[in-house]
Write a protein that holds these residues in place. Structure first.
Motif, PDB file in Angstrom:
ATOM      1  N   UNK A   1       4.091 -13.899  -1.847  1.00 32.38           N
ATOM      2  CA  UNK A   1       5.537 -13.736  -1.957  1.00 32.38           C
ATOM      3  C   UNK A   1       6.161 -14.532  -0.809  1.00 32.38           C
ATOM      4  N   UNK A   2       6.771 -15.653  -1.140  1.00 36.51           N
ATOM      5  CA  UNK A   2       7.201 -16.629  -0.131  1.00 36.51           C
ATOM      6  C   UNK A   2       6.004 -17.003   0.739  1.00 36.51           C
ATOM      7  N   UNK A   3       6.108 -16.875   2.060  1.00 43.54           N
ATOM      8  CA  UNK A   3       4.984 -17.273   2.909  1.00 43.54           C
ATOM      9  C   UNK A   3       4.020 -16.137   3.199  1.00 43.54           C
ATOM     10  N   UNK A   4       4.245 -14.974   2.602  1.00 43.67           N
ATOM     11  CA  UNK A   4       3.417 -13.796   2.886  1.00 43.67           C
ATOM     12  C   UNK A   4       2.273 -13.690   1.878  1.00 43.67           C
ATOM     13  N   UNK A   5       1.091 -13.315   2.368  1.00 45.89           N
ATOM     14  CA  UNK A   5      -0.102 -13.164   1.543  1.00 45.89           C
ATOM     15  C   UNK A   5      -0.632 -11.737   1.681  1.00 45.89           C
ATOM     16  N   UNK A   6      -0.979 -11.131   0.554  1.00 43.67           N
ATOM     17  CA  UNK A   6      -1.582  -9.797   0.534  1.00 43.67           C
ATOM     18  C   UNK A   6      -2.895  -9.875  -0.233  1.00 43.67           C
ATOM     19  N   UNK A   7      -3.932  -9.247   0.307  1.00 39.12           N
ATOM     20  CA  UNK A   7      -5.246  -9.275  -0.328  1.00 39.12           C
ATOM     21  C   UNK A   7      -5.734  -7.886  -0.716  1.00 39.12           C
ATOM     22  N   UNK A   8      -4.861  -6.896  -0.602  1.00 42.52           N
ATOM     23  CA  UNK A   8      -5.255  -5.524  -0.915  1.00 42.52           C
ATOM     24  C   UNK A   8      -4.095  -4.805  -1.580  1.00 42.52           C
ATOM     25  N   UNK A   9      -4.427  -3.953  -2.546  1.00 42.06           N
ATOM     26  CA  UNK A   9      -3.431  -3.090  -3.179  1.00 42.06           C
ATOM     27  C   UNK A   9      -3.801  -1.650  -2.847  1.00 42.06           C
ATOM     28  N   UNK A  10      -2.886  -0.942  -2.223  1.00 39.64           N
ATOM     29  CA  UNK A  10      -3.146   0.437  -1.811  1.00 39.64           C
ATOM     30  C   UNK A  10      -2.848   1.399  -2.961  1.00 39.64           C
ATOM     31  N   UNK A  11      -3.455   2.569  -2.899  1.00 36.55           N
ATOM     32  CA  UNK A  11      -3.205   3.604  -3.910  1.00 36.55           C
ATOM     33  C   UNK A  11      -1.869   4.293  -3.674  1.00 36.55           C
ATOM     34  N   UNK A  12      -1.505   4.458  -2.396  1.00 40.49           N
ATOM     35  CA  UNK A  12      -0.223   5.067  -2.047  1.00 40.49           C
ATOM     36  C   UNK A  12       0.238   4.501  -0.706  1.00 40.49           C
ATOM     37  N   UNK A  13       1.522   4.706  -0.400  1.00 41.15           N
ATOM     38  CA  UNK A  13       2.120   4.089   0.782  1.00 41.15           C
ATOM     39  C   UNK A  13       1.406   4.494   2.067  1.00 41.15           C
ATOM     40  N   UNK A  14       1.066   5.768   2.195  1.00 38.51           N
ATOM     41  CA  UNK A  14       0.500   6.263   3.450  1.00 38.51           C
ATOM     42  C   UNK A  14      -0.931   5.822   3.681  1.00 38.51           C
ATOM     43  N   UNK A  15      -1.527   5.089   2.719  1.00 38.57           N
ATOM     44  CA  UNK A  15      -2.885   4.587   2.932  1.00 38.57           C
ATOM     45  C   UNK A  15      -2.945   3.569   4.067  1.00 38.57           C
ATOM     46  N   UNK A  16      -1.804   3.036   4.492  1.00 36.39           N
ATOM     47  CA  UNK A  16      -1.808   2.088   5.612  1.00 36.39           C
ATOM     48  C   UNK A  16      -1.936   2.805   6.954  1.00 36.39           C
ATOM     49  N   UNK A  17      -1.813   4.129   6.940  1.00 40.24           N
ATOM     50  CA  UNK A  17      -1.846   4.906   8.178  1.00 40.24           C
ATOM     51  C   UNK A  17      -3.291   5.290   8.509  1.00 40.24           C
ATOM     52  N   UNK A  18      -3.683   5.092   9.742  1.00 41.38           N
ATOM     53  CA  UNK A  18      -4.970   5.572  10.234  1.00 41.38           C
ATOM     54  C   UNK A  18      -4.734   6.944  10.865  1.00 41.38           C
ATOM     55  N   UNK A  19      -5.009   7.980  10.095  1.00 43.15           N
ATOM     56  CA  UNK A  19      -4.699   9.328  10.556  1.00 43.15           C
ATOM     57  C   UNK A  19      -5.655   9.812  11.648  1.00 43.15           C
ATOM     58  N   UNK A  20      -6.680   9.029  11.919  1.00 42.64           N
ATOM     59  CA  UNK A  20      -7.572   9.382  13.024  1.00 42.64           C
ATOM     60  C   UNK A  20      -6.991   8.954  14.374  1.00 42.64           C
ATOM     61  N   UNK A  21      -5.989   8.078  14.337  1.00 46.24           N
ATOM     62  CA  UNK A  21      -5.326   7.650  15.561  1.00 46.24           C
ATOM     63  C   UNK A  21      -4.299   8.697  15.967  1.00 46.24           C
ATOM     64  N   UNK A  22      -4.237   9.062  17.226  1.00 47.14           N
ATOM     65  CA  UNK A  22      -3.217  10.029  17.664  1.00 47.14           C
ATOM     66  C   UNK A  22      -1.815   9.550  17.303  1.00 47.14           C
ATOM     67  N   UNK A  23      -0.957  10.498  16.962  1.00 49.16           N
ATOM     68  CA  UNK A  23       0.387  10.169  16.491  1.00 49.16           C
ATOM     69  C   UNK A  23       1.123   9.277  17.472  1.00 49.16           C
TER      70      UNK A  23
END
Length: 280
Positions: A203-225
């Motif tokens: 999309x324009x100059x941006x490249x994506x190589x993964x499709x997530x199941x839901x929005x919060x899948x980008x969050x690493x919940x093991x990392x402290x808030x």
């Protein structure tokens, strides 16, 4: 008594939406009216098509849907009523219904002809209301129009596939309230062409190589808030309507920016998927 829904670009400031509701209640005091949206961008056919396609099926069979977008009648913009999936749709023949009709075959389409007795400058009020109330009383479509075999298509509704089936070229059809960018590439279509191959979404100059199941899948919940930096991350999902969507996690178009503003994407802009053939 069936439900009558309203989808328009009237907004909330002017009298138009209120006048349409008042006219319906004047004819059918016991009817239920539901607002789907009055915030469609002015004359935006793809946006209205996306909204009504994804809203109508949540209503009971027999519901009547008035769509007041670009409805001024002229030689190139006639009015139609459609029975489809046991629902009724009343709108201009300007492509709004082509998104739904590409997936479900209409049971009947008529070109409304009651204009012979009505001179109108406000079709949603003076024509669509009368047709909706006629249907709500049990009237048939044959009484209010002549049967036609097809409707006007909307451009860019179907993604393009190259001959080698290594690339899909889609387009942006909707930008939601969060500024997320919805394309016309549906999950079933994507999967059918993909055949298990890796891919790159551009999309324009941006490249994506993964499709997530839901929005919060980008969050690493093991990392402290306090150490997380997830808000504002760009991602791709198949949304709740199974359309390919480019989003920003917890985006806010008024402050931190959204997928639309940050990527510079607007309605009808191209989004492509390139499939990578695996080496033997």
């Amino acid at each position: 008594m069936p439900i009558i829904t309203l989808t328009t670009d009237f907004g909330e400031k002017d009298h138009f939406a209120g006048a349409v509701k008042g006219a319906i209640y004047s004819e059918l005091p016991d009817v239920k009216i539901v607002d789907i949206s009055h915030s469609v961008s002015p004359f935006n056919i793809p946006e209205a098509a996306y909204i009504i396609q994804n809203a109508y099926s949540s209503f009971p069979k027999g519901t009547i849907h008035i769509i007041g977008i670009d409805s001024e009648i002229n030689e190139e913009n006639k009015h139609i009523a459609i029975k489809l999936d046991d629902h009724y749709f009343i709108c201009a023949n300007n492509g709004i219904m082509s998104m739904i009709c590409s997936e479900i075959t209409p049971e009947q389409i008529v070109e409304i002809n009651i204009h012979d007795h009505i001179e109108t400058k406000f079709p949603a009020l003076e024509v669509f209301v009368k047709v909706a109330c006629h249907i709500a009383r049990g009237g048939t479509l044959d009484v209010i129009g002549k049967t036609i075999g097809s409707i006007k298509p909307i451009r860019n509704i179907i993604p393009y596939i190259n001959d080698e089936q290594t690339q899909i070229v889609g387009s942006v059809i909707y930008i939601d309230n969060y500024g997320n960018v919805i394309t016309n590439i549906k999950k079933d279509f994507f999967t059918k062409i993909q055949k298990g191959r890796d891919f790159k979404i551009s999309a324009r100059q941006y490249i994506f190589k993964e499709i997530y199941s839901k929005y919060s899948d980008v969050v690493n919940f093991e990392t402290p808030v306090e150490k997380r930096n997830d808000e504002g991350k760009k991602l791709v999902v198949f949304n709740s309507s199974n359309y390919l969507e480019i989003a920003v996690y917890k985006s806010n178009s008024k402050t931190s920016g959204s997928a639309s503003t940050l990527l510079g994407l607007d309605i009808l802009d191209a989004v492509s998927v390139k499939f990578i053939n695996k080496k033997n």
